[in-house]
Enzyme design. Structure first.
Site, PDB file in Angstrom:
ATOM      1  N   LYS A 179     -87.171 106.933  20.633  1.00  0.00           N
ATOM      2  CA  LYS A 179     -86.908 107.715  21.915  1.00  0.00           C
ATOM      3  C   LYS A 179     -86.937 106.670  23.457  1.00  0.00           C
ATOM      4  CE  LYS A 179     -87.695 112.484  20.865  1.00  0.00           C
ATOM      5  NZ  LYS A 179     -88.264 113.599  21.285  1.00  0.00           N
TER       6      LYS A 179
ATOM      7  N   LYS B  72     -80.835 110.653  10.629  1.00  0.00           N
ATOM      8  CA  LYS B  72     -81.238 112.119  10.434  1.00  0.00           C
ATOM      9  C   LYS B  72     -80.438 113.137  11.259  1.00  0.00           C
ATOM     10  CE  LYS B  72     -84.956 112.759  13.545  1.00  0.00           C
ATOM     11  NZ  LYS B  72     -86.283 112.943  13.990  1.00  0.00           N
TER      12      LYS B  72
ATOM     13  N   LYS C  72     -80.393 116.988  17.434  1.00  0.00           N
ATOM     14  CA  LYS C  72     -79.603 117.740  18.411  1.00  0.00           C
ATOM     15  C   LYS C  72     -79.074 116.599  19.423  1.00  0.00           C
ATOM     16  CE  LYS C  72     -84.488 118.842  19.087  1.00  0.00           C
ATOM     17  NZ  LYS C  72     -85.488 119.784  18.699  1.00  0.00           N
TER      18      LYS C  72
END
Ligand code: TYM
Length: 332
Positions: A114, A196, A199
């Site tokens: 992130k 993976k 969203k």
């Protein structure tokens, strides 16, 4: 009489719920509510580690409450709540920040991913996220935490933090175990089977509320593998795209990989992809319809999350009081 075992899990309403969340997590929860004392929450405190649009966040939290119920979580039999409604999460989160090491947080995969993705907003919350997640878990003294593979590292650090705390103050926290499903623990993106499903890549991601046409389109365009054999065979290394779709198909139909290989023998990918799409459409249809129905009944949803917050708060505050006492805070 033996006390029921406790389990807890949560999902961040930072985007719409997708097939990865469903197969890796929510789908496995309803069967547990009969046997265990279960807590399920919307991890809204966690979402603000990345900037959110306020109106959208509110809408997604309510949609997620409806989806939990639509997926089979009967609110009479388990506790469904919104994380920010129970202040003890933030309170224990702060305490655990002080028992979590800079070095161990630096090693977290999700933090590395992130912070690479949101270079302009590498905030302290993103870094200490696992301590808040540990608080979410430890407040309820669960025996296990059902999550997908990607959250295993966070449950492991939670165990380390709990053991460290117990090492200083005695047995305050139960040490929880991660509980990872056998199939569906790691659903990969349809257009990039090496990462993976998430969203952040919507083309490769099936949203639970997607209309059937949209789901079919995504499966028809799914990346298959460039091998010459072109047959449906489970081989995650050589054939990640096909193997991912086989996992999805196996999860929604209950078929084994051998049965799937036999079913598509001699048929190739052209028949396989729409078949997986259709199976997913049928699995998600009742959930989408029930979610829409529940979303129209705001007062029912409000009743569910208010009652859930009351129940969750009672348990959470018991643990928090114990922690404060052990640390040496003066009771009010
Ligand atoms: P989150 O919101 O990213 O994901 C929610 C759940 O869905 C699973 N999952 C997947 N499983 C299979 N394949 C995928 N592609 C996939 N993507 C997501 C995740 O493993 C997870 O089980 N930090 C957590 C939320 C959280 C939490 C908690 C969970 C906060 N506090 C306490 C359990 C207990 C998260 O970001 O999950």
């Amino acid at each position: 009489m033996d006390e029921k075992k406790v389990m807890l899990s949560g999902i961040q309403p930072s985007g719409e719920l997708h097939l990865g969340n469903y197969l890796g997590a929510v789908r496995n929860w309803p069967e547990m509510i009969e046997e265990f004392d279960c807590y399920f929450f919307m991890a809204d405190l966690h979402t603000i580690t990345v900037r959110q649009e306020p109106a959208q966040l509110r809408r997604r939290v309510l949609t997620q409450v409806a989806q939990y119920i639509a997926c089979g979580l009967n609110p009479e039999k388990c506790t469904i709540f919104i994380q920010s409604h129970v202040p003890a999460h933030a309170q224990l989160g702060w305490v655990l920040d002080c028992y979590t090491m800079f070095g161990e947080l630096s090693r977290m995969t999700q933090f590395k991913d992130k912070s690479a993705k949101h270079k302009d907003n590498i905030n302290a919350g993103l870094f200490t996220y696992p301590a808040l997640m540990a608080a979410d878990i430890l407040l309820y003294q669960p025996d296990f935490v059902p999550v997908g593979e990607d959250q295993k590292q966070h449950v492991e650090i939670c165990r380390d933090i709990a053991e460290r705390f117990n090492g200083i103050y005695g047995d305050v926290f139960k040490i929880p175990a991660p509980h990872i499903p056998k199939v569906g623990a790691r659903v990969m993106s349809l257009n990039d089977p090496t990462s993976k499903m998430s969203k952040s890549n919507l083309e490769g991601c099936v949203i639970l509320m997607d209309k059937p046409e949209e789901i079919m389109r995504k499966f028809k365009r799914a990346v298959t593998d460039s091998d010459t054999e072109r047959c449906v065979r489970f081989a995650p290394q050589e054939k990640p795209g096909v193997s991912n779709m086989m996992q999805i198909y196996a999860s929604v139909t209950g078929k084994t990989f051998e049965e799937i290989e036999a079913e598509f023998e001699g048929k190739g990918y052209g028949a396989f992809k729409p078949a997986v799409g259709e199976a997913v459409v049928e699995a998600l249809r009742p959930i989408r319809e029930e979610t829409e129905r529940l979303l129209a009944d705001k007062s029912y949803l409000e009743g569910v999350y208010k009652a859930g917050a009351d129940r969750a708060e009672y348990t959470a505050n018991k643990t928090l009081r114990k922690v404060y006492k052990k640390i040496g805070f003066v009771p009010r």
